[in-house]
Design an enzyme around this catalytic site. Structure first.
Site, PDB file in Angstrom:
ATOM      1  N   THR A  45       0.840  -1.238   0.075  1.00  0.00           N
ATOM      2  CA  THR A  45      -0.037  -0.088   0.055  1.00  0.00           C
ATOM      3  C   THR A  45       0.690   1.351   0.136  1.00  0.00           C
ATOM      4  O   THR A  45       0.121   2.550   0.051  1.00  0.00           O
ATOM      5  CB  THR A  45      -0.884  -0.237   1.303  1.00  0.00           C
ATOM      6  OG1 THR A  45      -0.287   0.014   2.544  1.00  0.00           O
ATOM      7  CG2 THR A  45      -1.729  -1.093   1.146  1.00  0.00           C
ATOM      8  N   HIS A  60      12.417  -3.253   1.939  1.00  0.00           N
ATOM      9  CA  HIS A  60      11.547  -4.194   2.412  1.00  0.00           C
ATOM     10  C   HIS A  60      11.590  -5.439   1.248  1.00  0.00           C
ATOM     11  O   HIS A  60      11.474  -6.690   1.452  1.00  0.00           O
ATOM     12  CB  HIS A  60      10.130  -3.655   2.271  1.00  0.00           C
ATOM     13  CG  HIS A  60       9.390  -3.416   3.663  1.00  0.00           C
ATOM     14  ND1 HIS A  60       8.695  -4.454   4.353  1.00  0.00           N
ATOM     15  CD2 HIS A  60       9.525  -2.411   4.457  1.00  0.00           C
ATOM     16  CE1 HIS A  60       8.237  -3.883   5.574  1.00  0.00           C
ATOM     17  NE2 HIS A  60       9.037  -2.674   5.419  1.00  0.00           N
ATOM     18  N   ASP A  93       0.253  -5.010   3.592  1.00  0.00           N
ATOM     19  CA  ASP A  93       1.190  -4.248   4.293  1.00  0.00           C
ATOM     20  C   ASP A  93       1.345  -2.856   3.746  1.00  0.00           C
ATOM     21  O   ASP A  93       1.895  -2.559   2.578  1.00  0.00           O
ATOM     22  CB  ASP A  93       2.800  -4.987   4.270  1.00  0.00           C
ATOM     23  CG  ASP A  93       3.644  -4.357   5.461  1.00  0.00           C
ATOM     24  OD1 ASP A  93       3.105  -3.314   6.206  1.00  0.00           O
ATOM     25  OD2 ASP A  93       4.913  -4.576   5.316  1.00  0.00           O
TER      26      ASP A  93
END
Length: 179
Positions: A45, A60, A93
């Protein structure tokens, strides 16, 4: 369907724990996708609107390793969840970034929350959602930050109510709250 909510503060270990929930519980021994099923799906997101955020996103992605299909859905999270195939292992996430994106876009957050919770209830995917716990801090000093805190707190409550499992991460340690 299964639904887990992983809550915590900044750098509490939420994402790593959520990723482990997906990979540990949905690993058949074969590489993801080898059996014809979808790979582990990462519904992201965040929007990389500056260099620092782009670097965070890249870190990430690198930490996840192979086996993941990333789908960017900074605004269309509800639609992405509704489109998931049954049995698909999915990590979302994070709910906090999604609320922030929708808030800044001027969305009706109560309507958005109801639609998202409806999509979660209807989904037959195996979902793990990451969100920030915003209830431990001070009252923000500006109206926008207070709206965000309230909207995310209300969404967290709604998701926790329908979740099979809720985990609160504190200093990298999981505390089981529900399930």
């Amino acid at each position: 369907m299964s639904l887990a909510l992983v809550l915590g503060g900044t750098r509490s270990g939420k994402s790593g724990y959520a990723e482990a929930l997906i990979t540990r519980h949905h690993a058949s021994g074969d590489p993801p996708g080898a059996d014809g099923r979808d790979r582990w799906v990462y519904l992201a997101t965040a929007e990389a609107l500056d260099d620092e955020m782009a670097e965070r996103v890249a870190r990430h992605q690198a930490s996840r390793g192979g086996g993941w299909i990333t789908r960017e859905c900074p605004h269309a999270l509800t639609e992405a969840i509704a489109a998931l195939a049954p049995g698909t292992p999915v990590l979302v996430d994070s709910l906090g970034m999604w609320v922030s994106n929708r808030l800044l876009a001027g969305a009706d957050l109560a309507t958005e929350r109801a639609a998202l919770v409806g999509a979660l209830r209807a989904s037959r995917a195996h979902l793990v959602l990451v969100s920030d716990e915003v209830g431990f801090g001070i009252v923000p000093d500006n109206a926008l930050a207070r709206r965000f805190r309230d909207a995310l707190g209300e969404l967290n409550q709604a998701v926790a109510a329908i979740a099979d499992e809720v985990v609160l991460m504190v200093a990298g340690l999981p505390l089981k709250v529900k399930g």
